[in-house]
Scaffold this motif. Sequence first.
Motif, PDB file in Angstrom:
ATOM      1  N   SER A   1       0.911  -1.144  -0.002  1.00 58.26           N
ATOM      2  CA  SER A   1       0.074  -0.008   0.075  1.00 58.26           C
ATOM      3  C   SER A   1       0.898   1.399  -0.097  1.00 58.26           C
ATOM      4  O   SER A   1       0.680   2.238  -0.769  1.00 58.26           O
ATOM      5  N   ALA A   2       1.875   1.277   0.741  1.00 55.54           N
ATOM      6  CA  ALA A   2       2.765   2.279   0.797  1.00 55.54           C
ATOM      7  C   ALA A   2       3.304   2.708  -0.552  1.00 55.54           C
ATOM      8  O   ALA A   2       3.368   3.751  -0.950  1.00 55.54           O
ATOM      9  N   VAL A   3       3.814   1.542  -1.010  1.00 61.75           N
ATOM     10  CA  VAL A   3       4.813   1.828  -2.328  1.00 61.75           C
ATOM     11  C   VAL A   3       3.459   2.261  -3.443  1.00 61.75           C
ATOM     12  O   VAL A   3       3.797   3.014  -4.443  1.00 61.75           O
ATOM     13  N   ALA A   4       2.509   1.746  -3.439  1.00 64.11           N
ATOM     14  CA  ALA A   4       1.341   1.823  -4.595  1.00 64.11           C
ATOM     15  C   ALA A   4       0.908   3.437  -4.317  1.00 64.11           C
ATOM     16  O   ALA A   4       0.687   4.252  -5.388  1.00 64.11           O
ATOM     17  N   THR A   5       0.762   3.884  -3.263  1.00 63.16           N
ATOM     18  CA  THR A   5       0.268   5.161  -2.715  1.00 63.16           C
ATOM     19  C   THR A   5       1.357   6.098  -3.348  1.00 63.16           C
ATOM     20  O   THR A   5       1.000   7.208  -4.107  1.00 63.16           O
ATOM     21  N   LEU A   6       2.673   5.872  -3.425  1.00 67.81           N
ATOM     22  CA  LEU A   6       3.640   6.688  -3.718  1.00 67.81           C
ATOM     23  C   LEU A   6       3.927   6.650  -5.164  1.00 67.81           C
ATOM     24  O   LEU A   6       4.308   7.706  -5.958  1.00 67.81           O
ATOM     25  N   ALA A   7       3.711   5.330  -5.765  1.00 67.16           N
ATOM     26  CA  ALA A   7       3.546   5.488  -7.196  1.00 67.16           C
ATOM     27  C   ALA A   7       2.531   6.134  -8.085  1.00 67.16           C
ATOM     28  O   ALA A   7       2.599   6.508  -8.861  1.00 67.16           O
ATOM     29  N   PHE A   8       1.465   6.204  -7.169  1.00 71.08           N
ATOM     30  CA  PHE A   8       0.150   7.047  -7.753  1.00 71.08           C
ATOM     31  C   PHE A   8       0.379   8.514  -7.700  1.00 71.08           C
ATOM     32  O   PHE A   8      -0.256   9.508  -8.638  1.00 71.08           O
ATOM     33  N   ASP A   9       1.074   8.835  -6.244  1.00 72.97           N
ATOM     34  CA  ASP A   9       1.297   9.989  -6.182  1.00 72.97           C
ATOM     35  C   ASP A   9       2.021  11.091  -7.136  1.00 72.97           C
ATOM     36  O   ASP A   9       3.114  10.378  -7.587  1.00 72.97           O
ATOM     37  N   CYS A  10       1.778  12.270  -7.565  1.00 74.43           N
ATOM     38  CA  CYS A  10       2.587  12.872  -8.549  1.00 74.43           C
ATOM     39  C   CYS A  10       3.777  13.428  -8.121  1.00 74.43           C
ATOM     40  O   CYS A  10       4.522  13.887  -8.900  1.00 74.43           O
ATOM     41  N   ARG A  11       4.382  13.332  -6.999  1.00 76.85           N
ATOM     42  CA  ARG A  11       5.581  14.060  -6.624  1.00 76.85           C
ATOM     43  C   ARG A  11       6.614  13.172  -7.212  1.00 76.85           C
ATOM     44  O   ARG A  11       7.810  13.761  -7.566  1.00 76.85           O
TER      45      ARG A  11
END
Length: 237
Positions: free
Chosen positions: A144-154
């Motif tokens: 979930s952490a990695v997926a969230t950051l892959a989705f995040d535009c930063r």
Amino acid sequence: MTGWHGCGAACVAALLMLVGNQAHAAKCGSNSGGFESWKKAFAQEAQAKGAGDQAIAALMATNYSTGTIRADRGQHSFKLSLDQFMAKRGASTIAAQGRKMKGANAALFNALEKKYGVPPGPLVTIWGMETAFGKFMGNQPTVSAVATLAFDCRRPEYFTDQLYAALELVDRGVMTSGTKGAMHGEVGQTQFLPKNILLYGVDGDGNGVVNLNVKADALASTANFLKGHGWLRGAGY
């Protein structure tokens, strides 16, 4: 600019395919809105790249992690001087404990130095600074952490690579949807991101499985990582 002239049917088809792929590619976001639809699009891309059923199931079970985003936006340690950072992390305590850990694990450290050329000093330091010798490895669901950051535009490109690595590790049985670690997806006693597990993860205790929650695997993998990044035998402590 040449336009379409002389492109030919095959060229036109390729360009149309490219446009179509871009239109259906998973798009990044700046909040939880769109995360579920992004997962579906990313799952299609992952399947096309060979992700198996276990990996896709783990991806679809992820949740947008507000805690991960909060941690990503609040990394105040980067504003500290080295002395301030070391004091905040309790460097003197870590050093004292590290001397004990070095002695208590002398056989393991000697074996790692013989195999990888990395002496105990840097391994003990990384081990202590990252997780206080395995005491604090994090409680955040890793996929979930990695997926969230892959989705995040930063930083989507960087963490998209990490997510593909995490999905491959799930398919290999090294990780599961229940694996937990630090806020940015780091796991184990020396806090490896998924791609580094793929590249440098080592079965240090000889049981046939790479598990960085296990001391021997974590330290062997860290020694392998340092060697892979240019550590020279005899470079010192």
